[in-house]
Design a protein around this motif. Structure first.
Motif, PDB file in Angstrom:
ATOM      1  N   SER A   1      -4.151   9.782   1.912  1.00  0.00           N
ATOM      2  CA  SER A   1      -4.861  10.868   1.231  1.00  0.00           C
ATOM      3  C   SER A   1      -4.017  11.535   0.142  1.00  0.00           C
ATOM      4  CB  SER A   1      -5.306  11.930   2.237  1.00  0.00           C
ATOM      5  OG  SER A   1      -4.173  12.513   2.869  1.00  0.00           O
ATOM      6  N   GLU A   2      -2.716  11.291   0.157  1.00  0.00           N
ATOM      7  CA  GLU A   2      -1.810  11.876  -0.830  1.00  0.00           C
ATOM      8  C   GLU A   2      -1.552  10.939  -2.010  1.00  0.00           C
ATOM      9  OE1 GLU A   2       1.352  14.468   1.459  1.00  0.00           O
ATOM     10  OE2 GLU A   2       1.101  12.526   2.502  1.00  0.00           O
ATOM     11  N   LEU A   3      -2.203   9.780  -2.017  1.00  0.00           N
ATOM     12  CA  LEU A   3      -1.949   8.762  -3.031  1.00  0.00           C
ATOM     13  C   LEU A   3      -3.100   8.653  -4.018  1.00  0.00           C
ATOM     14  CD1 LEU A   3      -0.677   5.900  -0.686  1.00  0.00           C
ATOM     15  CD2 LEU A   3       0.708   7.639  -1.853  1.00  0.00           C
ATOM     16  N   SER A   4      -2.777   8.253  -5.251  1.00  0.00           N
ATOM     17  CA  SER A   4      -3.810   7.944  -6.239  1.00  0.00           C
ATOM     18  C   SER A   4      -4.443   6.595  -5.896  1.00  0.00           C
ATOM     19  CB  SER A   4      -3.183   7.875  -7.634  1.00  0.00           C
ATOM     20  OG  SER A   4      -2.339   6.729  -7.727  1.00  0.00           O
ATOM     21  N   GLY A   5      -5.549   6.270  -6.560  1.00  0.00           N
ATOM     22  CA  GLY A   5      -6.209   4.984  -6.329  1.00  0.00           C
ATOM     23  C   GLY A   5      -5.304   3.802  -6.618  1.00  0.00           C
ATOM     24  N   GLY A   6      -4.560   3.877  -7.717  1.00  0.00           N
ATOM     25  CA  GLY A   6      -3.648   2.788  -8.069  1.00  0.00           C
ATOM     26  C   GLY A   6      -2.513   2.647  -7.067  1.00  0.00           C
ATOM     27  N   MET A   7      -2.011   3.771  -6.566  1.00  0.00           N
ATOM     28  CA  MET A   7      -0.945   3.727  -5.556  1.00  0.00           C
ATOM     29  C   MET A   7      -1.457   3.113  -4.253  1.00  0.00           C
ATOM     30  SD  MET A   7       0.862   7.400  -6.260  1.00  0.00           S
ATOM     31  CE  MET A   7       2.289   7.225  -5.207  1.00  0.00           C
ATOM     32  N   LYS A   8      -2.691   3.441  -3.884  1.00  0.00           N
ATOM     33  CA  LYS A   8      -3.270   2.857  -2.668  1.00  0.00           C
ATOM     34  C   LYS A   8      -3.366   1.343  -2.799  1.00  0.00           C
ATOM     35  CE  LYS A   8      -6.006   6.868  -1.340  1.00  0.00           C
ATOM     36  NZ  LYS A   8      -7.354   7.436  -1.223  1.00  0.00           N
ATOM     37  N   LYS A   9      -3.783   0.881  -3.987  1.00  0.00           N
ATOM     38  CA  LYS A   9      -3.869  -0.577  -4.203  1.00  0.00           C
ATOM     39  C   LYS A   9      -2.489  -1.217  -4.055  1.00  0.00           C
ATOM     40  CE  LYS A   9      -8.232  -0.816  -5.717  1.00  0.00           C
ATOM     41  NZ  LYS A   9      -9.274  -1.774  -5.564  1.00  0.00           N
ATOM     42  N   ARG A  10      -1.469  -0.568  -4.593  1.00  0.00           N
ATOM     43  CA  ARG A  10      -0.115  -1.105  -4.503  1.00  0.00           C
ATOM     44  C   ARG A  10       0.378  -1.130  -3.059  1.00  0.00           C
ATOM     45  NH1 ARG A  10       2.528  -1.390  -9.570  1.00  0.00           N
ATOM     46  NH2 ARG A  10       1.207  -0.591 -11.229  1.00  0.00           N
ATOM     47  N   VAL A  11       0.074  -0.078  -2.299  1.00  0.00           N
ATOM     48  CA  VAL A  11       0.459  -0.057  -0.882  1.00  0.00           C
ATOM     49  C   VAL A  11      -0.273  -1.172  -0.141  1.00  0.00           C
ATOM     50  CG1 VAL A  11       0.384   1.272   1.269  1.00  0.00           C
ATOM     51  CG2 VAL A  11       1.078   2.392  -0.861  1.00  0.00           C
ATOM     52  N   GLY A  12      -1.568  -1.344  -0.445  1.00  0.00           N
ATOM     53  CA  GLY A  12      -2.329  -2.438   0.165  1.00  0.00           C
ATOM     54  C   GLY A  12      -1.732  -3.796  -0.163  1.00  0.00           C
ATOM     55  N   LEU A  13      -1.273  -3.952  -1.394  1.00  0.00           N
ATOM     56  CA  LEU A  13      -0.632  -5.211  -1.785  1.00  0.00           C
ATOM     57  C   LEU A  13       0.694  -5.394  -1.044  1.00  0.00           C
ATOM     58  CD1 LEU A  13      -0.478  -7.793  -3.399  1.00  0.00           C
ATOM     59  CD2 LEU A  13       0.337  -6.453  -5.365  1.00  0.00           C
ATOM     60  N   ALA A  14       1.473  -4.330  -0.914  1.00  0.00           N
ATOM     61  CA  ALA A  14       2.727  -4.413  -0.163  1.00  0.00           C
ATOM     62  C   ALA A  14       2.444  -4.859   1.270  1.00  0.00           C
ATOM     63  CB  ALA A  14       3.464  -3.075  -0.190  1.00  0.00           C
ATOM     64  N   ARG A  15       1.415  -4.300   1.873  1.00  0.00           N
ATOM     65  CA  ARG A  15       1.052  -4.690   3.241  1.00  0.00           C
ATOM     66  C   ARG A  15       0.624  -6.156   3.286  1.00  0.00           C
ATOM     67  NH1 ARG A  15      -3.602  -1.410   5.925  1.00  0.00           N
ATOM     68  NH2 ARG A  15      -4.765  -2.660   4.449  1.00  0.00           N
ATOM     69  N   ALA A  16      -0.067  -6.615   2.254  1.00  0.00           N
ATOM     70  CA  ALA A  16      -0.526  -8.007   2.217  1.00  0.00           C
ATOM     71  C   ALA A  16       0.630  -8.992   2.061  1.00  0.00           C
ATOM     72  CB  ALA A  16      -1.536  -8.204   1.085  1.00  0.00           C
ATOM     73  N   ILE A  17       1.697  -8.594   1.377  1.00  0.00           N
ATOM     74  CA  ILE A  17       2.781  -9.549   1.119  1.00  0.00           C
ATOM     75  C   ILE A  17       3.941  -9.459   2.110  1.00  0.00           C
ATOM     76  CG2 ILE A  17       2.221  -9.746  -1.324  1.00  0.00           C
ATOM     77  CD1 ILE A  17       4.644  -7.951  -1.944  1.00  0.00           C
ATOM     78  N   ILE A  18       3.955  -8.448   2.978  1.00  0.00           N
ATOM     79  CA  ILE A  18       5.089  -8.316   3.896  1.00  0.00           C
ATOM     80  C   ILE A  18       5.181  -9.497   4.868  1.00  0.00           C
ATOM     81  CG2 ILE A  18       3.978  -6.933   5.706  1.00  0.00           C
ATOM     82  CD1 ILE A  18       6.709  -5.280   5.668  1.00  0.00           C
ATOM     83  N   THR A  19       4.066 -10.161   5.115  1.00  0.00           N
ATOM     84  CA  THR A  19       4.067 -11.310   6.023  1.00  0.00           C
ATOM     85  C   THR A  19       4.426 -12.622   5.312  1.00  0.00           C
ATOM     86  OG1 THR A  19       1.706 -11.687   5.727  1.00  0.00           O
ATOM     87  CG2 THR A  19       2.370 -10.241   7.561  1.00  0.00           C
ATOM     88  N   LYS A  20       4.706 -12.526   4.016  1.00  0.00           N
ATOM     89  CA  LYS A  20       5.062 -13.687   3.189  1.00  0.00           C
ATOM     90  C   LYS A  20       3.986 -14.790   3.234  1.00  0.00           C
ATOM     91  CE  LYS A  20       9.913 -12.735   3.485  1.00  0.00           C
ATOM     92  NZ  LYS A  20      10.756 -12.306   4.529  1.00  0.00           N
TER      93      LYS A  20
END
Length: 185
Positions: free
Chosen positions: A78-97
């Motif tokens: 809730s403290e993030l902008s839309g673009g930041m949320k997308k980036r966090v989602g991408l980080a979560r998607a790539i952490i599993t390689k």
């Protein structure tokens, strides 16, 4: 099908192993509201025991750095902008390689500047991680920036799939209509 194996016929244990080869960035990022950014990004790696608990902090920082985010680990979605949320989602998607990353409308709801930065980030991730990216988008500018190949769906069927350069010169009537409408003429 994955590696010439029908996913529908796999045993659950085998299917779960295959699932680990895929990452997903959902249209709305699908972050857990009750978890911090750190907890959201770490979740799949911890859940599937892919990273030693001692190394998880460094790995979360590494993937957040890859998506160009610093010092936000303790923030909530809730403290993030839309673009930041997308980036966090991408980080979560790539952490599993993953070998393959699916992106569902990654720039929907973002302004043109942030959309471009997300599209460029996807293109950079594709190269840095040497991974296959499958991007669902209606935005031809995004497709043009990211894609090597473009497919066009109509009524649930792929009616055209070609190299990007050839796709933009398509003579297929519905594809041509879409391209002309997108370009305003």
């Amino acid at each position: 099908m994955y590696n010439n194996k029908n996913l529908l016929n796999m045993k659950l244990s085998e299917l779960n192993k295959v699932r680990m080869k895929f990452g997903v960035l959902f249209q709305e990022a699908a972050l857990f509201d009750s978890m911090t950014v750190f907890e959201n990004v770490a979740f799949p790696a911890i859940e599937h025991k892919l990273i030693d608990k001692k190394a998880i902090k460094d790995e979360v920082r590494r993937v957040l750095d890859l998506v160009e985010l610093d010092n936000i680990e303790e923030k909530y979605p809730s403290e993030l902008s839309g673009g930041m949320k997308k980036r966090v989602g991408l980080a979560r998607a790539i952490i599993t390689k993953p070998e393959i990353i699916f992106f569902d409308e990654p720039t929907t709801g973002l302004d043109p500047i942030v959309s471009y930065s997300i599209a460029k980030l996807i293109k950079d991730m594709k190269a840095k991680l040497n991974t296959t990216c499958l991007v669902i988008t209606h935005d031809l500018d995004v497709a043009n920036l990211i894609a090597d190949y473009i497919g066009f769906l109509d009524s649930g069927k792929i009616i055209e799939f070609d190299k990007k350069e050839d796709f933009f010169n398509s003579s297929y009537p519905i594809v041509r209509e879409f391209l002309d409408a997108f370009r305003g003429g």
